[in-house]
Scaffold this active site. Structure first.
Site, PDB file in Angstrom:
ATOM      1  N   PRO A 120       0.797  -1.231   0.000  1.00 23.36           N
ATOM      2  CG  PRO A 120      -0.129  -1.113   2.123  1.00 23.36           C
ATOM      3  CD  PRO A 120       0.524  -2.070   1.167  1.00 23.36           C
ATOM      4  CG  ASN A 121      -0.271   4.320   1.194  1.00 23.67           C
ATOM      5  OD1 ASN A 121      -1.239   4.851   0.647  1.00 23.67           O
ATOM      6  ND2 ASN A 121      -0.346   3.786   2.400  1.00 23.67           N
ATOM      7  NE  ARG A 178       3.814   6.806   1.610  1.00 25.92           N
ATOM      8  CZ  ARG A 178       4.108   5.615   2.096  1.00 25.92           C
ATOM      9  NH1 ARG A 178       4.742   4.730   1.354  1.00 25.92           N
ATOM     10  NH2 ARG A 178       3.772   5.304   3.316  1.00 25.92           N
ATOM     11  CE1 TYR A 184       8.353   5.129   3.310  1.00 26.77           C
ATOM     12  CE2 TYR A 184       7.027   7.138   3.279  1.00 26.77           C
ATOM     13  CZ  TYR A 184       7.351   5.927   3.857  1.00 26.77           C
ATOM     14  OH  TYR A 184       6.691   5.510   4.993  1.00 26.77           O
ATOM     15  CG  ASN A 202       8.297  -1.811   0.803  1.00 26.95           C
ATOM     16  OD1 ASN A 202       7.626  -1.875   1.835  1.00 26.95           O
ATOM     17  ND2 ASN A 202       8.957  -0.709   0.452  1.00 26.95           N
ATOM     18  CB  ALA A 240       1.246   0.534   6.569  1.00 26.31           C
ATOM     19  CG  HIS A 255       4.768  -1.679  10.431  1.00 25.73           C
ATOM     20  ND1 HIS A 255       6.095  -2.046  10.529  1.00 25.73           N
ATOM     21  CD2 HIS A 255       4.739  -0.671   9.505  1.00 25.73           C
ATOM     22  CE1 HIS A 255       6.812  -1.304   9.695  1.00 25.73           C
ATOM     23  NE2 HIS A 255       6.012  -0.468   9.062  1.00 25.73           N
ATOM     24  CD  GLU A 301      10.612  -7.104   6.648  1.00 26.21           C
ATOM     25  OE1 GLU A 301      11.115  -8.102   7.222  1.00 26.21           O
ATOM     26  OE2 GLU A 301       9.990  -6.224   7.235  1.00 26.21           O
ATOM     27  CG  HIS A 328      10.903  -1.932   5.206  1.00 28.42           C
ATOM     28  ND1 HIS A 328       9.544  -1.956   4.986  1.00 28.42           N
ATOM     29  CD2 HIS A 328      11.193  -3.056   5.895  1.00 28.42           C
ATOM     30  CE1 HIS A 328       9.045  -3.047   5.536  1.00 28.42           C
ATOM     31  NE2 HIS A 328      10.023  -3.740   6.091  1.00 28.42           N
ATOM     32  CG  LEU A 329      11.696   2.536  -0.565  1.00 24.82           C
ATOM     33  CD1 LEU A 329      10.257   2.938  -0.813  1.00 24.82           C
ATOM     34  CD2 LEU A 329      12.577   2.939  -1.723  1.00 24.82           C
ATOM     35  NE  ARG A 374       9.702   6.434   8.868  1.00 23.33           N
ATOM     36  CZ  ARG A 374       8.769   6.241   7.934  1.00 23.33           C
ATOM     37  NH1 ARG A 374       8.907   5.250   7.063  1.00 23.33           N
ATOM     38  NH2 ARG A 374       7.721   7.036   7.863  1.00 23.33           N
ATOM     39  NE  ARG A 413       6.441   4.852  10.066  1.00 21.21           N
ATOM     40  CZ  ARG A 413       5.402   4.937   9.227  1.00 21.21           C
ATOM     41  NH1 ARG A 413       5.128   3.961   8.400  1.00 21.21           N
ATOM     42  NH2 ARG A 413       4.651   6.029   9.208  1.00 21.21           N
TER      43      ARG A 413
END
Ligand code: DHK
Length: 145
Positions: free
Chosen positions: A10-11, A18, A23, A74, A77, A80, A98, A100-101, A107, A111
């Site tokens: 998502p996103n 964004r 990101y 990736n 959200a 989590h 896995e 993540h950017l 963070r 997260r």
């Protein structure tokens, strides 16, 4: 030739616009193009999919069994929150890297928890779009063993 699914959640369709300070400014199309090109250089066929829907991602993981030899994931959200994605990965028994950017561990506390990590080969976080390239390298090395 081994096939790898690069699955974004998502996103991530909004990459480039964004929160670029978090990101980066590369778009999803840039990331996917980079993955396909790097996959080629490693002798891997890369197929890309992005979805904002948990069930679509679960279906994609199920469908990867028998059609792909590994997954770069990736989960956005859902990383989590999603026991369902964790269970899907455990069910198909494919190596998952896995990605993540951003460095999720630097963070917000929510997260820091990943439901993907316990069922993944490993996690790459904080290297921006380069993380996808590193993940493909990791899978290629895994296939060679
Ligand atoms: C992407 C997201 O959409 C967030 O929800 C994750 C991840 C981090 C990333 O850094 O690529 O928390």
């Amino acid at each position: 030739m081994s096939s790898v699914l690069v699955l974004n959640g998502p996103n991530l369709n909004l990459l480039g616009t964004r929160q670029p300070e978090v990101y980066g400014s590369v778009t999803l199309a840039d990331v996917e193009g980079m993955c396909i090109a790097h996959g080629n250089s490693l002798g891997l066929k890369v197929n890309c999919l992005q979805s904002n829907h948990e069930g679509v991602m679960i279906d994609a993981i199920h469908n990867a069994k028998g059609t792909h030899q590994g997954i770069v994931l990736n989960a956005g959200a859902y990383t989590h929150t999603s026991v369902a994605l964790m269970d899907a990965i455990a069910s198909v028994e494919l190596p998952v890297v896995e990605v993540h950017l951003s460095n999720i561990h630097a963070r917000e506390a929510f997260r820091h928890k990943s439901y993907i990590a316990p069922v993944a080969l490993g996690q790459i976080a904080g290297f921006g779009s380069q993380g996808y390239v590193l993940a493909l390298d990791a899978l290629a090395a895994q296939f060679a063993t």
